[in-house]
Design a protein around this motif. Sequence first.
Motif, PDB file in Angstrom:
ATOM      1  N   THR A   7       0.821  -1.212   0.000  1.00  0.00           N
ATOM      2  CA  THR A   7       0.000   0.000   0.000  1.00  0.00           C
ATOM      3  C   THR A   7       0.860   1.270   0.000  1.00  0.00           C
ATOM      4  N   VAL A  11       0.056   4.043  -3.474  1.00  0.00           N
ATOM      5  CA  VAL A  11      -0.881   5.084  -3.042  1.00  0.00           C
ATOM      6  C   VAL A  11      -1.504   5.743  -4.275  1.00  0.00           C
ATOM      7  N   PHE A  15      -7.471  -0.762  -5.205  1.00  0.00           N
ATOM      8  CA  PHE A  15      -7.086  -2.048  -4.607  1.00  0.00           C
ATOM      9  C   PHE A  15      -8.333  -2.949  -4.614  1.00  0.00           C
ATOM     10  N   ILE A  29      -6.353   3.336  -2.717  1.00  0.00           N
ATOM     11  CA  ILE A  29      -5.434   3.444  -1.576  1.00  0.00           C
ATOM     12  C   ILE A  29      -5.068   4.918  -1.414  1.00  0.00           C
ATOM     13  N   GLY A  38      -7.682  -0.704   8.010  1.00  0.00           N
ATOM     14  CA  GLY A  38      -7.932   0.493   7.218  1.00  0.00           C
ATOM     15  C   GLY A  38      -9.409   0.794   7.163  1.00  0.00           C
TER      16      GLY A  38
END
Length: 246
Positions: A7, A11, A15, A29, A38
Motif C-alpha cells: 500500500t 498510493v 485495490f 489506496i 484500514g
Amino acid sequence: RKFGQYTTDHVGEPFAIVLDDQVISAPVIEVPITGGSGIITGNFDVAESTRLATLLRAGSLPASLEFLEERTVGPELGQDSIDAGKIACLVGFAAVLIFMFLSYGTFGIFANIALVINVGLMFGLLSMIGATLTLPGIAGIVLTIGMAVDANVLVFERIREELKTAKGPARAIELGYEKALSAIVDANITTFLTAAILFIMGVGPVKGFAVTLGLGIITSVFTAIFVTRAMVVIWFERRKPKTLEV
C-alpha cells in the motif's frame, strides 16, 4: 508487513477485493496502510455497507480442508442391502406364518390371513402417499409383522384362559377380544407415539422407518381387532363347534 509495503508503493491506485472470482469492492489506496487495519470510505447506504462488511468477514474465515479418509461406494452396495432386506422380510414373514399355524391351528390360519391383508393394506397406503420403500422402510414392515401377530397372540391366549373357566366357546371368544383389547391398544399407542416422534425429529432413513412403522401400526390394529374377529365369528356361526381348540 507485505500489505503495508504494497500500500505504500501503490498510493492513489485502486485495490480490488475479490471473493470467489468476483470483485466485491475496489477502493483507492489513499494512504499507506501499515497498522493492519484500514477504512473504506464512500457514498454507502446502510444496506450496502452491511453487505460489504458481511462479505469481507466471510472472506476472512478459515476454510482449510483436511482429508482424513476417502472412499468410493458404488450403487451396487445399496441394491445388495435392499435385496438382503427383502429376503430377510420374506423369511421372517414365512416363519411367522408357520409359527402361528403350528401354535394355534385354525385360529392361526385366521391370524395368517389377517396378516397377509395387513401387509397388503400397508403397501396400499404407502403407494397412496407416494412413499419410496427403502431399507429402513423394509425394517419397519418386518417390525409391523411381528407386532400384528403379537396382537393376535394376546387375543388367542386370552381365549385359552377363558375356555378354562368353562364359560362356553362363544363367551370365551367374546371375552378374549374384550379383555385383550386394552393391552393391544396400549402397546400400539405407545409405539405409534414413538413413530411420530421419530418422524418429527428424524431425517432421511429415520423418517422412512417411522412412516412404515406408523402405517403398519394402524393396519395391524385394524386387522387384529376387526378382520380376525370377523373371520372367527363367521367361522363359529357356520360350524357351531361344541369345543374350541386354540
